[in-house]
Design a protein around this motif. Sequence first.
Motif, mmCIF file in Angstrom:
data_model
loop_
_atom_site.group_PDB
_atom_site.id
_atom_site.type_symbol
_atom_site.label_atom_id
_atom_site.label_comp_id
_atom_site.label_asym_id
_atom_site.label_seq_id
_atom_site.Cartn_x
_atom_site.Cartn_y
_atom_site.Cartn_z
ATOM 1 N N ALA A 254 0.820 -1.201 0.000
ATOM 2 C CA ALA A 254 0.000 0.000 0.000
ATOM 3 C C ALA A 254 0.858 1.257 0.000
ATOM 4 C CB ALA A 254 -0.918 -0.003 1.226
ATOM 5 N N HIS A 255 2.056 1.177 0.581
ATOM 6 C CA HIS A 255 2.941 2.339 0.697
ATOM 7 C C HIS A 255 4.250 2.060 -0.033
ATOM 8 C CE1 HIS A 255 5.316 5.621 2.313
ATOM 9 N NE2 HIS A 255 4.227 6.113 2.880
ATOM 10 N N PRO A 256 4.759 3.009 -0.824
ATOM 11 C CA PRO A 256 6.003 2.772 -1.584
ATOM 12 C C PRO A 256 7.189 2.353 -0.733
ATOM 13 C CG PRO A 256 4.913 4.759 -2.373
ATOM 14 C CD PRO A 256 4.156 4.317 -1.149
ATOM 15 N N GLN A 257 7.315 2.866 0.492
ATOM 16 C CA GLN A 257 8.488 2.545 1.296
ATOM 17 C C GLN A 257 8.535 1.066 1.672
ATOM 18 O OE1 GLN A 257 8.163 5.011 4.801
ATOM 19 N NE2 GLN A 257 7.111 3.428 5.975
ATOM 20 N N ASN A 258 7.390 0.388 1.614
ATOM 21 C CA ASN A 258 7.347 -1.024 1.993
ATOM 22 C C ASN A 258 7.728 -1.968 0.866
ATOM 23 O OD1 ASN A 258 6.577 -0.394 4.621
ATOM 24 N ND2 ASN A 258 4.405 -0.450 4.131
ATOM 25 N N VAL A 259 8.160 -1.402 -0.267
ATOM 26 C CA VAL A 259 8.716 -2.237 -1.329
ATOM 27 C C VAL A 259 10.152 -1.808 -1.671
ATOM 28 C CG1 VAL A 259 6.444 -2.711 -2.302
ATOM 29 C CG2 VAL A 259 7.806 -0.832 -3.239
ATOM 30 N N ALA A 260 10.747 -0.968 -0.837
ATOM 31 C CA ALA A 260 12.118 -0.534 -1.087
ATOM 32 C C ALA A 260 13.035 -1.746 -1.214
ATOM 33 C CB ALA A 260 12.600 0.363 0.052
ATOM 34 N N PRO A 261 13.935 -1.772 -2.211
ATOM 35 C CA PRO A 261 14.779 -2.950 -2.410
ATOM 36 C C PRO A 261 15.678 -3.257 -1.219
ATOM 37 C CG PRO A 261 15.494 -1.128 -3.805
ATOM 38 C CD PRO A 261 14.170 -0.744 -3.244
ATOM 39 N N VAL A 262 16.190 -2.216 -0.562
ATOM 40 C CA VAL A 262 17.028 -2.392 0.627
ATOM 41 C C VAL A 262 16.656 -1.304 1.620
ATOM 42 C CG1 VAL A 262 19.378 -2.537 1.549
ATOM 43 C CG2 VAL A 262 18.922 -3.263 -0.810
ATOM 44 N N SER A 263 16.418 -1.693 2.863
ATOM 45 C CA SER A 263 16.118 -0.699 3.887
ATOM 46 C C SER A 263 16.720 -1.142 5.213
ATOM 47 C CB SER A 263 14.600 -0.501 4.032
ATOM 48 O OG SER A 263 13.960 -1.708 4.397
ATOM 49 N N GLY A 264 17.104 -0.164 6.016
ATOM 50 C CA GLY A 264 17.681 -0.463 7.323
ATOM 51 C C GLY A 264 18.504 0.710 7.823
ATOM 52 N N PRO A 265 18.663 0.831 9.145
ATOM 53 C CA PRO A 265 19.363 1.979 9.725
ATOM 54 C C PRO A 265 20.843 1.714 9.964
ATOM 55 C CG PRO A 265 18.365 0.712 11.462
ATOM 56 C CD PRO A 265 18.055 -0.024 10.180
ATOM 57 N N LEU A 266 21.565 2.801 10.228
ATOM 58 C CA LEU A 266 22.886 2.688 10.834
ATOM 59 C C LEU A 266 22.700 2.421 12.325
ATOM 60 C CD1 LEU A 266 24.669 5.789 9.236
ATOM 61 C CD2 LEU A 266 24.506 3.465 8.320
ATOM 62 N N GLN A 267 23.704 1.836 12.934
ATOM 63 C CA GLN A 267 23.628 1.657 14.384
ATOM 64 C C GLN A 267 23.695 3.011 15.083
ATOM 65 O OE1 GLN A 267 26.085 -1.213 16.327
ATOM 66 N NE2 GLN A 267 25.761 -2.817 14.782
ATOM 67 N N PRO A 268 23.092 3.125 16.283
ATOM 68 C CA PRO A 268 23.129 4.395 17.020
ATOM 69 C C PRO A 268 24.556 4.915 17.172
ATOM 70 C CG PRO A 268 21.650 2.848 18.097
ATOM 71 C CD PRO A 268 22.357 2.075 17.014
ATOM 72 N N GLY A 269 24.696 6.237 16.983
ATOM 73 C CA GLY A 269 25.998 6.867 17.130
ATOM 74 C C GLY A 269 26.763 7.013 15.828
ATOM 75 N N TYR A 270 26.251 6.433 14.752
ATOM 76 C CA TYR A 270 26.924 6.544 13.455
ATOM 77 C C TYR A 270 26.099 7.424 12.527
ATOM 78 C CZ TYR A 270 30.216 2.907 14.728
ATOM 79 O OH TYR A 270 31.215 2.181 15.351
ATOM 80 N N PHE A 271 26.813 8.342 11.859
ATOM 81 C CA PHE A 271 26.168 9.248 10.917
ATOM 82 C C PHE A 271 27.079 9.375 9.702
ATOM 83 C CE2 PHE A 271 25.117 10.434 15.247
ATOM 84 C CZ PHE A 271 23.730 10.463 15.234
ATOM 85 N N ALA A 272 26.566 9.004 8.546
ATOM 86 C CA ALA A 272 27.376 9.088 7.329
ATOM 87 C C ALA A 272 26.486 9.068 6.109
ATOM 88 C CB ALA A 272 28.384 7.931 7.253
ATOM 89 N N GLN A 273 26.818 9.903 5.152
ATOM 90 C CA GLN A 273 26.129 9.872 3.871
ATOM 91 C C GLN A 273 26.629 8.667 3.073
ATOM 92 O OE1 GLN A 273 23.702 12.006 2.816
ATOM 93 N NE2 GLN A 273 23.785 12.932 4.867
ATOM 94 N N SER A 274 25.784 8.208 2.173
ATOM 95 C CA SER A 274 26.190 7.084 1.328
ATOM 96 C C SER A 274 25.889 7.402 -0.130
ATOM 97 C CB SER A 274 25.464 5.794 1.728
ATOM 98 O OG SER A 274 24.068 5.921 1.493
ATOM 99 N N THR A 275 26.646 6.797 -1.016
ATOM 100 C CA THR A 275 26.366 6.875 -2.442
ATOM 101 C C THR A 275 25.980 5.480 -2.918
ATOM 102 O OG1 THR A 275 28.708 6.535 -2.987
ATOM 103 C CG2 THR A 275 27.927 8.808 -2.824
ATOM 104 N N LEU A 276 25.115 5.440 -3.909
ATOM 105 C CA LEU A 276 24.578 4.175 -4.397
ATOM 106 C C LEU A 276 25.038 3.925 -5.827
ATOM 107 C CD1 LEU A 276 22.568 1.744 -4.335
ATOM 108 C CD2 LEU A 276 20.802 3.363 -5.065
ATOM 109 N N GLU A 277 25.540 2.736 -6.064
ATOM 110 C CA GLU A 277 25.835 2.283 -7.416
ATOM 111 C C GLU A 277 25.032 1.010 -7.666
ATOM 112 O OE1 GLU A 277 29.991 1.689 -7.980
ATOM 113 O OE2 GLU A 277 30.527 3.780 -7.529
ATOM 114 N N TYR A 278 24.538 0.849 -8.885
ATOM 115 C CA TYR A 278 23.759 -0.345 -9.177
ATOM 116 C C TYR A 278 23.916 -0.712 -10.649
ATOM 117 C CZ TYR A 278 20.438 3.002 -11.111
ATOM 118 O OH TYR A 278 19.866 4.005 -11.837
#
Length: 294
Positions: A254-278
Amino acid sequence: MRYQISHTIQYHYQQPVKLGPHTVRLRPRSDGSQHLQQFAIAISPEPNERSEILDMEGNVCLQLRLPDVEIADLHIHTEATVETYRDNPFNYLSEPWAVTAPMDYPRAIATHLTPYLQPALAATFNPSVVALAQTLLHEVQGHVGFFLSRLTQTIYEDFQYGHRPEGNSQPAGVTLRQKSGSCRDFAVLFMEACQAVGLAARFVSGYQEGDAEQDSRELHAWPEVYIPGGGWRGFDPTHGLAVSDRHIAIAAAAHPQNVAPVSGPLQPGYFAQSTLEYEIRIARSAITGGQLQE
């Protein structure tokens, strides 16, 4: 049609991070329109634990617990063989009471469809989307099949496609106002227009055959509408057609976020931008007379 699909995803983090639990939705589904014949997935770093689950909307998901160490990259690669069957997207007979809209689903059906009758990205329907839906429905004298075809063609012909490989889907009202969007934006607009006239709709992520001369493809998105007598039927406003055997569905929700190919958080205390290649590669073979032809 039979398809060989190779899909590689790689996340590069600006600095080393630890990852929390992740969910991967890259396993093509098996249903009345397609059959998954083979599927393999490789993940680096190798997860400490992995578990296949069936989520609340019937999608097969892979739950991962990744090593509790800092990493700079996450690499996921899948290989799949899928056979598709729906050469005619209109091979169904609607229930007599479901030929015209607004749709009035019987209570036993409506109970299950409630999540798919509400806008995915807004608390209420956008008035401009409602007006568009009602105008098109009036033009086809309430006929559900003609409405879905007309809506598909309207978005395909009147809206400008924009390539946007990352980011969330935008609200339907924004897409309508700008007359432009990505495939996932067109899917959300289509869904809300259907829901505005009482048609249950959901968001689908998957692959589309595309141009055989292109070496690499992209994930695609389209909507499905629940038609009593026909079940869930796909429409692709990005390409202006009903979904047949040249689309391969992975997941629907029903919601687009529930079909995201990969989802998940960083562990608490970690903050970093990421780049995606596919990279996605799709090879098709036609099956005729029991023989596989390249």
